[in-house]
Scaffold this active site. Structure first.
Site, PDB file in Angstrom:
ATOM      1  N   ASN A  25     -10.095   3.609  -4.268  1.00  0.00           N
ATOM      2  CA  ASN A  25      -8.752   3.052  -4.422  1.00  0.00           C
ATOM      3  C   ASN A  25      -8.813   1.762  -5.241  1.00  0.00           C
ATOM      4  O   ASN A  25      -9.773   0.994  -5.164  1.00  0.00           O
ATOM      5  CB  ASN A  25      -8.046   2.857  -3.070  1.00  0.00           C
ATOM      6  CG  ASN A  25      -8.840   2.093  -2.038  1.00  0.00           C
ATOM      7  OD1 ASN A  25     -10.060   2.099  -2.042  1.00  0.00           O
ATOM      8  ND2 ASN A  25      -8.145   1.421  -1.150  1.00  0.00           N
ATOM      9  N   GLU A  56      -6.283  -1.305  -5.984  1.00  0.00           N
ATOM     10  CA  GLU A  56      -4.998  -1.925  -5.644  1.00  0.00           C
ATOM     11  C   GLU A  56      -4.547  -2.890  -6.737  1.00  0.00           C
ATOM     12  O   GLU A  56      -5.292  -3.185  -7.681  1.00  0.00           O
ATOM     13  CB  GLU A  56      -5.130  -2.617  -4.281  1.00  0.00           C
ATOM     14  CG  GLU A  56      -5.442  -1.602  -3.188  1.00  0.00           C
ATOM     15  CD  GLU A  56      -5.483  -2.184  -1.789  1.00  0.00           C
ATOM     16  OE1 GLU A  56      -5.503  -3.424  -1.628  1.00  0.00           O
ATOM     17  OE2 GLU A  56      -5.481  -1.363  -0.844  1.00  0.00           O
ATOM     18  N   CYS A 101      -4.800   5.634  -5.284  1.00  0.00           N
ATOM     19  CA  CYS A 101      -5.670   6.121  -4.214  1.00  0.00           C
ATOM     20  C   CYS A 101      -7.007   6.614  -4.766  1.00  0.00           C
ATOM     21  O   CYS A 101      -7.117   7.001  -5.935  1.00  0.00           O
ATOM     22  CB  CYS A 101      -5.005   7.281  -3.481  1.00  0.00           C
ATOM     23  SG  CYS A 101      -3.662   6.792  -2.391  1.00  0.00           S
ATOM     24  N   GLU A 108      -8.496   9.414  -4.145  1.00  0.00           N
ATOM     25  CA  GLU A 108      -8.444  10.823  -4.557  1.00  0.00           C
ATOM     26  C   GLU A 108      -7.935  10.937  -5.992  1.00  0.00           C
ATOM     27  O   GLU A 108      -8.435  11.753  -6.789  1.00  0.00           O
ATOM     28  CB  GLU A 108      -7.517  11.622  -3.625  1.00  0.00           C
ATOM     29  CG  GLU A 108      -7.989  11.690  -2.172  1.00  0.00           C
ATOM     30  CD  GLU A 108      -7.512  10.542  -1.306  1.00  0.00           C
ATOM     31  OE1 GLU A 108      -7.279   9.428  -1.837  1.00  0.00           O
ATOM     32  OE2 GLU A 108      -7.377  10.738  -0.094  1.00  0.00           O
ATOM     33  N   CYS A 142      -1.346  12.485  -2.576  1.00  0.00           N
ATOM     34  CA  CYS A 142      -2.694  12.974  -2.923  1.00  0.00           C
ATOM     35  C   CYS A 142      -2.879  14.420  -2.492  1.00  0.00           C
ATOM     36  O   CYS A 142      -3.626  15.169  -3.123  1.00  0.00           O
ATOM     37  CB  CYS A 142      -3.761  12.082  -2.296  1.00  0.00           C
ATOM     38  SG  CYS A 142      -3.941  10.535  -3.209  1.00  0.00           S
TER      39      CYS A 142
HETATM   40  N1  THU Z   1      -5.767   5.150   0.390  1.00  0.00           N
HETATM   41  C1  THU Z   1      -6.537   5.986  -0.369  1.00  0.00           C
HETATM   42  O1  THU Z   1      -7.138   5.566  -1.366  1.00  0.00           O
HETATM   43  N2  THU Z   1      -6.637   7.272   0.025  1.00  0.00           N
HETATM   44  C2  THU Z   1      -6.123   7.791   1.171  1.00  0.00           C
HETATM   45  O2  THU Z   1      -6.329   8.975   1.451  1.00  0.00           O
HETATM   46  C3  THU Z   1      -5.326   6.930   2.065  1.00  0.00           C
HETATM   47  C4  THU Z   1      -5.005   5.585   1.533  1.00  0.00           C
HETATM   48  C5  THU Z   1      -5.709   3.714   0.003  1.00  0.00           C
HETATM   49  C6  THU Z   1      -4.450   3.275  -0.671  1.00  0.00           C
HETATM   50  C7  THU Z   1      -4.463   1.787  -0.365  1.00  0.00           C
HETATM   51  O3  THU Z   1      -5.247   1.130  -1.363  1.00  0.00           O
HETATM   52  C8  THU Z   1      -5.190   1.668   0.950  1.00  0.00           C
HETATM   53  O4  THU Z   1      -5.856   2.913   1.149  1.00  0.00           O
HETATM   54  C9  THU Z   1      -4.271   1.399   2.118  1.00  0.00           C
HETATM   55  O5  THU Z   1      -3.230   2.314   2.163  1.00  0.00           O
END
Ligand code: THU
Length: 132
Positions: free
Chosen positions: A40, A42, A51, A53, A87
């Site tokens: 991920n 941000e 995300c 994925e 995702c």
């Molecule tokens: N997040 C992911 O990268 N994948 C997931 O399957 C669930 C959530 C990340 C997005 C964000 O950066 C952090 O987790 C909190 O939601």
């Protein structure tokens, strides 16, 4: 050979998650057998974050593959973290209903599911037969 889960765990370390502090790693296996990783990423403008994925899928597409055969996602969480709704749809685009998705925690918990179970009744190309 490195397992898919090891690859997800490895890339998770490089997640950029200064706001949520919740690092996620994802790895997908392409039809060729190659592994593609994503974490991920941000952003201070929160909705611009992506995300893990989505990152792994981008990496696969950039390498020239369009079908995935297995997925692994890992996070430091009390329970295995399920992919978010968006995702699930992204994974469904490139995998089959019976494609295995392994959800894991850094403590060793594992949950095995499939793309079909994660997104029943999904929107697919068959719904667009009148689109032309
Ligand atoms: N997040 C992911 O990268 N994948 C997931 O399957 C669930 C959530 C990340 C997005 C964000 O950066 C952090 O987790 C909190 O939601």
């Amino acid at each position: 050979m490195m397992s898919l889960l090891d690859a997800a765990q490895d890339v998770r370390e490089r997640a950029y998650a200064p706001y949520s502090k919740f690092k996620v790693g994802a790895a997908i296996r392409g039809e060729s057998g190659a592994i593609y990783r994503g974490c991920n990423v941000e952003n201070v403008a929160y909705p611009e974050g992506t995300c893990a994925e989505a990152g792994a899928i981008s990496s696969m597409i950039a390498a020239g593959e369009t079908r995935l055969t297995k997925v692994a996602v890992i996070a430091d969480s009390p329970n295995p973290v399920p992919p978010c709704g968006g995702c699930r749809q992204k994974l469904a685009e490139f995998g089959a209903e019976d494609t295995v998705v392994i959800l894991a925690t850094t403590d060793g918990a594992r949950l095995e599911t499939t793309i079909g179970d994660l997104l029943p009744g999904r929107f697919d190309a068959g719904h667009m037969t009148n689109a032309s």
